[in-house]
Design a protein around this motif. Structure first.
Motif, short mmCIF file in Angstrom:
data_model
loop_
_atom_site.label_atom_id
_atom_site.label_comp_id
_atom_site.label_asym_id
_atom_site.label_seq_id
_atom_site.Cartn_x
_atom_site.Cartn_y
_atom_site.Cartn_z
N ARG A 154 18.99 54.89 -1.64
CA ARG A 154 19.88 55.47 -2.91
C ARG A 154 21.25 55.06 -2.63
O ARG A 154 21.81 55.55 -1.48
CB ARG A 154 19.58 56.88 -3.13
N HIS A 163 24.47 69.82 -9.46
CA HIS A 163 22.88 69.92 -10.11
C HIS A 163 22.14 70.54 -8.74
O HIS A 163 22.62 70.97 -7.77
CB HIS A 163 22.29 68.44 -10.31
N ASP A 165 17.78 70.72 -7.69
CA ASP A 165 16.29 70.10 -7.76
C ASP A 165 15.21 70.90 -7.22
O ASP A 165 15.20 71.61 -6.31
CB ASP A 165 16.32 68.58 -6.69
N ASN A 188 18.51 63.43 3.28
CA ASN A 188 19.31 62.10 3.33
C ASN A 188 19.72 61.72 4.44
O ASN A 188 20.09 62.42 5.43
CB ASN A 188 20.43 62.23 2.53
N THR A 200 29.12 65.69 0.91
CA THR A 200 28.35 66.61 -0.08
C THR A 200 28.56 67.87 0.09
O THR A 200 29.27 68.59 0.90
CB THR A 200 26.82 66.24 0.82
N HIS A 249 24.35 71.46 -5.83
CA HIS A 249 24.87 70.49 -4.87
C HIS A 249 25.51 69.33 -5.71
O HIS A 249 25.09 68.99 -6.87
CB HIS A 249 24.15 70.16 -3.98
N VAL A 251 27.96 65.50 -5.16
CA VAL A 251 28.53 64.44 -4.28
C VAL A 251 29.90 64.08 -4.77
O VAL A 251 29.79 63.73 -6.03
CB VAL A 251 27.51 63.36 -4.13
N ARG A 259 27.94 53.69 0.02
CA ARG A 259 27.11 54.73 0.43
C ARG A 259 25.85 54.98 0.23
O ARG A 259 25.45 55.15 -0.77
CB ARG A 259 28.21 56.17 -0.03
#
Ligand SMILES: O=C(O)CCC(=O)C(=O)O
Length: 278
Positions: A154, A163, A165, A188, A200, A249, A251, A259
């Motif tokens: 990613r 957002h 998850d 990650n 982050t 969280h 980014v 990245r």
């Protein structure tokens, strides 16, 4: 690796003493670090050099050469855009599960990744590091015996919205064979990082029903985390970061380089023994 905490350590307003970053070198990374996240006694765990510099360099050389064709998450949902290799269940959703095309794409992505990266496989290295730390092998979550794809490559260069998850909340309790996870962590590990930006941020704040008014695409308006305790971490190439993905969280946008991370979720399941106390 850079870290900022808010409230700042040592300030009068100390916040939750358990909502702290924890950093460990890959050779010291252990089950206790993962358990600190599962039990809520750490906010994020950063693992330095989980992926070797050689592996990152070789994998990036292949990716820069176009060894894997990157697509992007559904642009109607994910804006700013995020590039990825490997299917995401949310892009194939049909009701409370991914549709038939997902399973075909999952198998294809595994085959293509194997052919393109072979032994230069950041996903395999990340899973090996996690299994060493956890002390047991990891397996893919399954639906009716079919394994979900894990190990998205990613590339988030333009940032990600605030957002959270939570697969249980998004799909209900029947997505995974064996029941929903008791806890969900985001993993990650960066194969490449950008020299500017790209932090982050993780807030000590989970979704609440009233937050739906602040919904914005796949994420939320920043007001949802206003005033909440926050940790901001910028990890380096080869480093990994784990946190409870049910915490909000985001980014920060980055510049000056790719990245790019190998990313997946980890679920802790209900199969441990019950313990008792009074
Ligand atoms: O790239 C990051 O730092 C975090 C990405 C993210 O939003 C996630 O893993 O859920």
């Amino acid at each position: 690796m850079r870290v900022h905490t808010n409230p700042a350590q040592g300030s009068v307003q100390v916040g939750d003493e358990f909502f702290r970053p924890r950093f460990v070198d890959a050779d010291r990374f252990g089950r206790a670090d993962i358990c600190a996240l599962l039990s809520g006694t750490a906010a994020v765990v950063g693992v330095r050099r989980l992926l070797s510099p050689l592996l990152c360099a070789e994998a990036m050389a292949r990716l820069d050469d176009g060894a894997l064709a990157f697509g992007s998450y559904d642009r109607r949902r994910v804006d700013p855009p995020v590039a990825r290799f490997g299917p995401a269940i949310n892009d194939f959703r049909e009701g409370d599960r991914p549709g038939a095309a997902y399973w075909a794409e999952a198998g294809r992505a595994r085959r293509v990744r194997r052919a393109a990266l072979g032994r230069v496989d950041p996903f395999g290295a990340a899973v090996a590091g996690l299994a060493r730390a956890w002390g047991r092998p990891l397996g893919a979550a399954c639906n009716q015996g079919r394994p979900f794809f894990a190990g998205t490559l990613r590339e988030i260069n333009h940032g990600a919205l605030v957002h959270c998850d939570d697969v249980l909340r998004e799909y209900g309790p029947h997505l995974f064979d064996g029941g929903p996870p008791v806890a969900q962590l985001a993993f990650n590990a960066w194969i490449s990082t950008a020299p500017e930006g790209g932090a982050t941020r993780v807030w000590r704040r989970r979704w609440r029903p009233g937050d739906s008014d602040l919904r914005k695409g796949y994420g939320f308006d920043e007001r949802v985390v206003a005033g909440e305790q926050c940790i901001e971490v910028t990890m380096g190439r080869g480093d990994a970061l784990l946190f409870d993905s049910r915490n909000f969280h985001a980014v920060e946008p980055s510049a000056g380089g790719r990245r790019l991370a190998v990313a997946f979720f980890l679920g802790f399941r209900c199969e441990s023994d019950l313990v008792m106390w009074s």
